[in-house]
Design a protein around this motif. Structure first.
Motif, mmCIF file in Angstrom:
data_model
loop_
_atom_site.group_PDB
_atom_site.id
_atom_site.type_symbol
_atom_site.label_atom_id
_atom_site.label_comp_id
_atom_site.label_asym_id
_atom_site.label_seq_id
_atom_site.Cartn_x
_atom_site.Cartn_y
_atom_site.Cartn_z
ATOM 1 N N ALA A 205 39.968 30.700 36.293
ATOM 2 C CA ALA A 205 39.744 30.316 34.977
ATOM 3 C C ALA A 205 41.067 29.955 34.240
ATOM 4 N N ILE A 206 40.721 28.774 33.527
ATOM 5 C CA ILE A 206 41.838 28.164 32.736
ATOM 6 C C ILE A 206 41.427 28.587 31.170
ATOM 7 N N SER A 207 42.192 29.105 30.527
ATOM 8 C CA SER A 207 41.770 29.371 29.087
ATOM 9 C C SER A 207 41.956 28.285 28.196
ATOM 10 N N ALA A 208 41.407 28.209 27.134
ATOM 11 C CA ALA A 208 41.351 27.158 26.242
ATOM 12 C C ALA A 208 42.688 26.842 25.675
ATOM 13 N N ALA A 209 43.166 25.744 25.363
ATOM 14 C CA ALA A 209 44.638 25.476 25.093
ATOM 15 C C ALA A 209 44.504 25.489 23.468
ATOM 16 N N VAL A 210 45.336 26.390 22.603
ATOM 17 C CA VAL A 210 45.588 26.288 21.215
ATOM 18 C C VAL A 210 47.062 26.171 20.907
ATOM 19 N N ALA A 211 47.092 25.766 19.284
ATOM 20 C CA ALA A 211 48.367 25.642 18.773
ATOM 21 C C ALA A 211 48.498 26.136 17.654
#
Length: 249
Positions: free
Chosen positions: A230-236
């Motif tokens: 699983a690749i988690s969502a990217a956030v800033a």
């Protein structure tokens, strides 16, 4: 620590060749004891206090797995902390179900066993998207200045003003790109990080939804339709603001 006393050997008959017979790990609940290897489960270890003839028994449990299956089907203790790997600049935690490696020479991170692994953070590029939409590469990540410890690798100035932090947790790597100061030369457009992922044969990247190029949220690596990674969502977010400035990418 390995202490193979006669008592420990006698109570571990059939497990004399197990690589962890007589070993006590740092998390063990006792020091004057030995483990009954045959009593292991995925989530438990059982110990006997030395000299009690089996009367004083302790059990250690965990909410998640503490063991993984070795090549011969035996339960082995998960060790998720990074150690120096097979060469300079290589760090790995191989003794777990999904082995982890960070290679600062070839420049990649990897998860998984041979034949079913994924490489990511691989030959990373910083890309400037100009206001007119055209793209300009700002070059590959520079790994010249890095530090490594049990919990990960930190690369200072991978690009001017941008650091990379790769934190290792059990069977996973969390990557942070840290912008240390404003970058006015790129204020009119946006910056992207381009990854050159490499997947073992038979694995494929699954991106949900119809708009694959503007996807927001998690993604998956699948094999034959089954989830492998699983690749988690990217956030800033702003360091000083935290959740108050959180933005999905």
């Amino acid at each position: 620590v390995k202490q193979l006393t006669d008592e420990a050997v006698n109570n571990n008959q059939g497990y004399e060749t197990h690589p962890e017979t007589g070993m006590l790990f740092a998390e063990a609940p006792c020091t004057d004891c030995y483990e009954l290897i045959g009593n292991r489960t995925e989530n438990t270890k059982t110990f006997i206090k030395a000299g009690t003839n089996g009367r004083d028994i302790m059990q250690q449990t965990s909410s998640g797995p503490m063991h993984y299956k070795g090549p011969n089907g035996e339960w082995l203790t998960i060790k998720s902390r990074l150690q120096p790997g097979s060469g300079k600049g290589i760090f790995a935690a191989r003794e777990q179900e999904a082995p982890v490696e960070i290679n600062t020479i070839v420049k990649y991170s990897s998860l998984g066993k041979p034949g079913q692994s994924i490489q990511f953070n691989r030959n990373l590029e910083l890309v400037y998207v100009k206001p007119d939409g055209t793209r300009q590469t700002l070059g590959g990540a520079d790994y010249s200045h890095y530090t490594a410890g049990n919990d990960g690798v930190y690369v200072t100035n991978a690009w001017d003003g941008v650091d990379i932090e790769m934190l290792v947790v059990r069977g996973a790597i969390k990557t942070n790109f840290i912008i240390n100061h404003s970058l006015p030369a790129y204020a009119g457009g946006s910056l992207l990080v381009r990854d050159h992922m490499q997947l073992a044969e038979g694995l494929e990247l699954y991106v949900p939804g119809d708009n694959k190029l503007q996807h927001t949220g998690g993604m998956e690596i699948r094999k034959g339709g089954a989830l492998m990674y699983a690749i988690s969502a990217a956030v800033a977010f702003e360091k000083a603001e935290g959740r108050g400035s959180l933005k999905m990418l």
